[in-house]
Scaffold this motif. Structure first.
Motif: not given
Length: 551
Positions: A58, A143-144, A147, A155, A194, A222-223
């Motif tokens: 990522q 994944e979280k 981020s 990314d 994502t 952003s996430y």
């Protein structure tokens, strides 16, 4: 003075993390806070590998080899399952010239997992960031985590071959009709960020809600920003044709769409609408501006509204999908049985095949024609009682009106996330372009062709072909109706990792993925899902630089 200190600390983090892309990162095994039979210390080792793979893929960071890290920990007498001190990390990073170190702990809960992590900078000798995240699976947790830990690092910028970018406006229905499903909306919407960014990193994402929005149309960068916006959503009001027309008009005209971009508006809705000349005009305007309008329909969207939404999506080139809900129940004899709910219809089944995540209705044309359901389903007549039916409490409804006993039940689930993944697959088209080569990979008795889009990957496969040895290859997996197996391989190819870097959960076989493609596409790590294979290279074919019209 406090503001000055905060600004200084903020700048330190930004400068430190911006250096990550040119640095090497080691991810130490995570401590398992409540180990048990199904959650051992080894889970902390595999989770660290997930973080390492995800960060490299990522964010483009360089990963310190796992086999070397294992030796170093033993050499320095560091046991991550017990305790890791700041001195341990400082000595390890400085002696091995590792720029950044990540580690943390995981707690398993009844609903999933909670992790707490730190990002340590060797040059500053400090923890420059930390995070606490929750998720239902370790893959989603990782994944979280990535981020959150790399909040200030964009990314990896993988431009599309065509130079085209994607732009997506997400519109969430927060009317009273979504009261039962608002928590699911809050949870799932951030995953869209994502998914899209993983496939099209240079994309632009916008968000709003209706019938009323406090922020208007907001660009999401952003996430964590989308997660924060989603968390503040509340139910209010009732949607009508007017509110749908109003927000659609704002979406079409209120965004400065990039020239020649891939433009999308996606509604997540539970509201009824009727045909109108305004809706027809707006869909024509969207069509002229090459904006695709898609719809995800929640549990209370009726048939007539579904047909209208479908007409809009078909006209503009978007897609439409109903959310399916599922709950496992256990009767008095200890037998499992299953309830499925979609588009205000309830079904019962003795089995729970994974195909339900792609929906239980099959349309033989437009939505006003005959609808087929899977053979394993038997419909339950809910007649006028459906007003008391909550899609996330199917067991409660069945206890009152069903024929079988309900001794216990699992928490209800939906295929919302699968639908979102299917939606974002269209962004894969932005990466494709023309492939300079293709490679035939075999594993046991199964072979697949994979296009190579990065010329730098070609020598790897040519060397493997010449040596005849097995090589570890990471491939992205995505639905592809044009493929003989119904799946596509390898828009992104990973060849830089060793066997020790890869957790067991990410290793698979071609035949397993082909036989259960829905699970591997939808439950994999990252989006599109990445899996690793031991393969033999059978052929490498260099393609012509110019397309032959006969191809």
């Amino acid at each position: 003075m406090k503001n000055f200190l905060f600004t200084a600390a903020f700048l330190i983090i930004i400068f430190s993390v911006n250096a990550l892309t040119a640095s090497e990162i080691a991810v130490l095994p995570y401590k398992i806070n409540n180990p048990g039979m199904n959650f051992s210390v080894d889970a902390g080792i595999d989770y660290a590998k997930l973080i390492g793979i995800g960060a490299a893929v990522q964010k483009g960071v360089s990963l310190y080899p796992a086999f070397q890290l294992k030796k170093d920990l033993r050499s320095f007498g560091i046991d991550p399952s017990v305790a890791i001190t700041e001195d341990n990390i400082s000595l390890l990073s400085k002696s091995r010239m590792i720029d950044f170190v990540i580690t943390g702990s995981i707690l398993k809960t009844g609903e999933g997992y909670i992790s707490k992590s730190i990002l340590y900078s060797s040059s500053s000798g400090k923890i420059i960031n930390n995070s606490t995240v929750k998720a239902d699976t370790l893959e989603n947790l990782a994944e979280k985590e990535i981020s959150s830990l790399f909040l200030f690092l964009p990314d990896l910028n993988i431009k599309s071959e065509s130079g085209q970018i994607s732009e997506t406006l997400i519109i969430a229905d927060t009317s009273i009709l979504t009261s039962f499903e608002l928590n699911d909306i809050r949870k799932k919407i951030p995953e869209i960020y994502t998914s899209i960014k993983s496939i099209s990193p240079d994309s632009r994402i916008y968000f709003t809600n209706y019938p009323s929005s406090n922020t208007g149309i907001k660009q999401i960068k952003s996430y964590s920003e989308l997660e924060s916006v989603s968390a503040r959503l509340i139910n209010s009001g009732k949607n009508t044709n007017l509110s749908y027309e109003d927000i659609l008009s704002k979406g079409i005209s209120g965004i400065q769409w990039e020239k020649n971009s891939n433009r999308n508006i996606i509604f997540i809705t539970n509201s009824q609408i009727q045909k109108s000349s305004v809706i027809f005009q707006l869909s024509s305007k969207a069509q002229n501006k090459k904006i695709k309008i898609s719809h995800i329909l929640l549990s209370k969207t009726d048939k007539s509204s579904s047909i209208i939404y479908n007409d809009i999506s078909v006209k503009t080139g978007g897609f439409i999908k109903d959310v399916t809900y599922h709950q496992r129940l256990v009767d008095g004899q200890g037998n499992d049985y299953h309830l499925f709910y979609e588009r205000e219809r309830l079904f019962i089944s003795e089995i729970n095949p994974s195909e339900w995540k792609n929906g239980i209705f099959k349309y033989s044309g437009s939505r006003d024609t005959h609808v087929k359901t899977a053979s394993y389903l038997d419909e339950i007549d809910i007649a006028q009682r459906n007003k008391s039916l909550n899609a996330f409490s199917l067991d409660k409804f069945y206890r009152q009106y069903g024929e079988r006993t309900v001794v216990s039940s699992d928490k209800a689930e939906s295929n919302f996330e699968t639908i979102l993944n299917n939606f974002t697959v269209k962004f894969l088209k932005l990466e494709s372009g023309s492939a300079p080569a293709k490679v035939l990979l075999s594993q046991f008795n199964t072979s697949v062709w994979v296009n190579i889009y990065d010329k730098n990957d070609i020598p790897f496969f040519q060397n493997a072909l010449n040596s005849g040895s097995l090589v570890l290859t990471g491939l992205t997996i995505f639905p592809d109706s044009n493929s003989p197996y119904g799946i596509g391989f390898g828009n992104r190819i990973l060849t830089q990792f060793s066997y020790d870097d890869i957790p067991l959960s990410l290793k698979s076989e071609f035949k397993k993925i082909i036989s259960d493609k829905n699970r591997y596409i939808n439950e994999g790590f990252l989006t599109p899902a990445i899996w690793f294979f031991d393969v033999k290279v059978e052929k490498v074919i260099l393609l012509e630089s110019e397309n032959d019209i006969r191809n």
